[in-house]
Motif scaffolding. Structure first.
Motif, PDB file in Angstrom:
ATOM      1  N   PRO A 192       4.761  17.445  -9.609  1.00 15.31           N
ATOM      2  CA  PRO A 192       6.320  16.860  -9.722  1.00 15.31           C
ATOM      3  C   PRO A 192       6.549  16.636  -8.379  1.00 15.31           C
ATOM      4  O   PRO A 192       7.323  15.558  -7.047  1.00 15.31           O
ATOM      5  CB  PRO A 192       6.737  16.323 -10.562  1.00 15.31           C
ATOM      6  CG  PRO A 192       6.411  18.147 -11.203  1.00 15.31           C
ATOM      7  CD  PRO A 192       4.995  18.151 -10.330  1.00 15.31           C
ATOM      8  N   GLU A 193       6.757  17.381  -7.596  1.00 15.23           N
ATOM      9  CA  GLU A 193       7.338  17.533  -5.966  1.00 15.23           C
ATOM     10  C   GLU A 193       6.795  16.469  -4.815  1.00 15.23           C
ATOM     11  O   GLU A 193       7.422  16.567  -3.880  1.00 15.23           O
ATOM     12  CB  GLU A 193       7.602  18.867  -6.016  1.00 15.23           C
ATOM     13  CG  GLU A 193       6.681  19.499  -5.430  1.00 15.23           C
ATOM     14  CD  GLU A 193       5.907  20.423  -6.198  1.00 15.23           C
ATOM     15  OE1 GLU A 193       5.878  21.188  -6.174  1.00 15.23           O
ATOM     16  OE2 GLU A 193       6.031  19.868  -7.481  1.00 15.23           O
ATOM     17  N   THR A 194       5.878  16.516  -5.352  1.00 14.65           N
ATOM     18  CA  THR A 194       4.675  15.570  -4.537  1.00 14.65           C
ATOM     19  C   THR A 194       4.907  14.464  -3.626  1.00 14.65           C
ATOM     20  O   THR A 194       5.547  14.020  -4.749  1.00 14.65           O
ATOM     21  CB  THR A 194       3.565  15.629  -4.889  1.00 14.65           C
ATOM     22  OG1 THR A 194       2.856  17.186  -4.485  1.00 14.65           O
ATOM     23  CG2 THR A 194       2.641  15.244  -3.656  1.00 14.65           C
ATOM     24  N   VAL A 195       5.129  14.101  -2.437  1.00 15.47           N
ATOM     25  CA  VAL A 195       5.497  13.064  -2.151  1.00 15.47           C
ATOM     26  C   VAL A 195       3.714  12.210  -1.309  1.00 15.47           C
ATOM     27  O   VAL A 195       3.919  12.911  -0.286  1.00 15.47           O
ATOM     28  CB  VAL A 195       6.533  12.744  -1.082  1.00 15.47           C
ATOM     29  CG1 VAL A 195       6.396  10.997  -0.511  1.00 15.47           C
ATOM     30  CG2 VAL A 195       7.746  12.961  -1.961  1.00 15.47           C
ATOM     31  N   MET A 196       3.193  11.494  -1.876  1.00 16.18           N
ATOM     32  CA  MET A 196       1.993  11.024  -2.113  1.00 16.18           C
ATOM     33  C   MET A 196       1.797   9.975  -1.301  1.00 16.18           C
ATOM     34  O   MET A 196       2.218   8.402  -1.314  1.00 16.18           O
ATOM     35  CB  MET A 196       1.062  11.224  -3.786  1.00 16.18           C
ATOM     36  CG  MET A 196      -0.574  11.191  -3.399  1.00 16.18           C
ATOM     37  SD  MET A 196      -1.252  12.183  -2.303  1.00 16.18           S
ATOM     38  CE  MET A 196      -1.349  13.773  -3.674  1.00 16.18           C
ATOM     39  N   THR A 197       0.984  10.527  -0.852  1.00 15.37           N
ATOM     40  CA  THR A 197       0.397   8.966   0.429  1.00 15.37           C
ATOM     41  C   THR A 197      -1.562   8.313  -0.082  1.00 15.37           C
ATOM     42  O   THR A 197      -2.114  10.087   0.148  1.00 15.37           O
ATOM     43  CB  THR A 197       0.193   8.919   1.592  1.00 15.37           C
ATOM     44  OG1 THR A 197       1.546   9.193   2.095  1.00 15.37           O
ATOM     45  CG2 THR A 197      -0.500   7.612   2.589  1.00 15.37           C
ATOM     46  N   LEU A 198      -1.768   7.303  -0.349  1.00 21.73           N
ATOM     47  CA  LEU A 198      -2.889   7.511  -1.308  1.00 21.73           C
ATOM     48  C   LEU A 198      -3.918   5.798  -0.637  1.00 21.73           C
ATOM     49  O   LEU A 198      -2.902   4.946  -0.203  1.00 21.73           O
ATOM     50  CB  LEU A 198      -3.244   7.126  -2.552  1.00 21.73           C
ATOM     51  CG  LEU A 198      -2.503   8.315  -3.551  1.00 21.73           C
ATOM     52  CD1 LEU A 198      -2.317   7.190  -5.064  1.00 21.73           C
ATOM     53  CD2 LEU A 198      -3.476   9.203  -4.010  1.00 21.73           C
ATOM     54  N   VAL A 199      -4.994   6.443   0.469  1.00 21.42           N
ATOM     55  CA  VAL A 199      -5.272   6.175   1.336  1.00 21.42           C
ATOM     56  C   VAL A 199      -6.674   5.438   1.047  1.00 21.42           C
ATOM     57  O   VAL A 199      -7.606   6.439   0.250  1.00 21.42           O
ATOM     58  CB  VAL A 199      -5.838   6.473   2.693  1.00 21.42           C
ATOM     59  CG1 VAL A 199      -6.626   5.600   3.757  1.00 21.42           C
ATOM     60  CG2 VAL A 199      -4.203   7.096   2.679  1.00 21.42           C
ATOM     61  N   VAL A 213       0.272   3.512  -1.566  1.00 19.70           N
ATOM     62  CA  VAL A 213      -1.545   3.545  -1.984  1.00 19.70           C
ATOM     63  C   VAL A 213      -1.144   2.629  -0.176  1.00 19.70           C
ATOM     64  O   VAL A 213      -0.564   1.555  -0.255  1.00 19.70           O
ATOM     65  CB  VAL A 213      -1.809   2.294  -3.024  1.00 19.70           C
ATOM     66  CG1 VAL A 213      -3.465   2.034  -2.719  1.00 19.70           C
ATOM     67  CG2 VAL A 213      -1.327   3.062  -3.672  1.00 19.70           C
ATOM     68  N   GLU A 214      -1.935   3.026   0.225  1.00 17.89           N
ATOM     69  CA  GLU A 214      -2.607   2.141   1.827  1.00 17.89           C
ATOM     70  C   GLU A 214      -3.933   1.755   1.287  1.00 17.89           C
ATOM     71  O   GLU A 214      -4.437   2.436   1.576  1.00 17.89           O
ATOM     72  CB  GLU A 214      -2.039   3.353   2.382  1.00 17.89           C
ATOM     73  CG  GLU A 214      -1.039   4.020   3.413  1.00 17.89           C
ATOM     74  CD  GLU A 214      -0.597   3.175   4.490  1.00 17.89           C
ATOM     75  OE1 GLU A 214      -0.927   1.445   4.778  1.00 17.89           O
ATOM     76  OE2 GLU A 214       0.660   3.467   4.326  1.00 17.89           O
TER      77      GLU A 214
END
Length: 212
Positions: free
Chosen positions: A97-104, A127-128
């Motif tokens: 839960p601490e993750t700041v995620m970028t989904l490409v 989401v990119e």
């Protein structure tokens, strides 16, 4: 009988219960919500095959969760290249839960699915909907990709997102060693961690990536 609900295999049920045992209840509930959405969307949008939907917990979620443990102690910013139906990126965003995620993900249907799950689960993720090559260079704490490309191409795609302390996590199959040897245009350190879901596979942990 047509329209009947297929009973999950013993392997699938066992995997689900093992995952339940190691996650906080709220995190597991979000995983179940993700799996439910994947089953609904997958039937009409070709997100994953019918065979894969029958082994989501035993193969895909378990496979994705092993990169969470390997990233222990790393920072929050994570980018997942070729996120597809959310493996491992969405699973990581839910379980860590601490993750700041970028989904490409450049595929429109898959990107739309990712956006829906991110919103429904209240995840700290964006989401990119582009190819990785189109994104501006930026430094992340962790870069991941699963079943996206051979390692030499994967490292080229990942390089713009690497800094001195970045960790790359790349699940590979039986040809992991051959793929490492085939890299000629980058220098890097790598540790091959035996896969917990594929007896012939490994998760490659890459650090100190630089082009030569």
């Amino acid at each position: 009988m047509n329209g009947s609900v297929k009973t999950p295999s013993a392997e699938e049920q066992s995997a689900r219960e093992k995952i339940r045992a190691v996650l906080e209840p709220a995190r597991f509930d979000l995983l179940e919500r993700f799996v439910g959405a994947l089953d609904q969307w997958g039937a009409v949008s070709n997100l994953v095959s019918a065979a894969d939907r029958e082994r989501i917990w035993a193969r895909h979620i378990a496979d994705s969760l092993q990169v969470v443990a390997l990233a222990e102690g790393r920072g929050r910013r994570w980018i997942d290249l070729g996120a597809g139906a959310g493996f491992p990126g969405l699973v990581v965003a839910i379980a860590r839960p601490e993750t700041v995620m970028t989904l490409v993900e450049s595929n429109r249907k898959k990107a739309a699915f990712l956006l829906r799950v991110v919103a429904d689960c209240g995840l700290d993720a964006k989401v990119e909907p582009h190819r990785a090559e189109a994104l501006a260079a930026d430094t992340y704490d962790v870069v991941s990709a699963r079943a996206l490309a051979p390692l030499h191409k994967l490292l080229a795609l990942s390089e713009p997102f690497f800094g001195p302390d970045t960790l790359g996590l790349f699940p590979k199959g039986r040809d992991a060693g051959t793929e490492i040897e085939a890299v000629s245009d980058h220098r890097f350190d790598v540790t091959a961690h035996p896969s917990q879901t594929d007896p012939d596979g490994a998760v490659l942990a890459v650090t100190n990536l630089v082009r030569v």
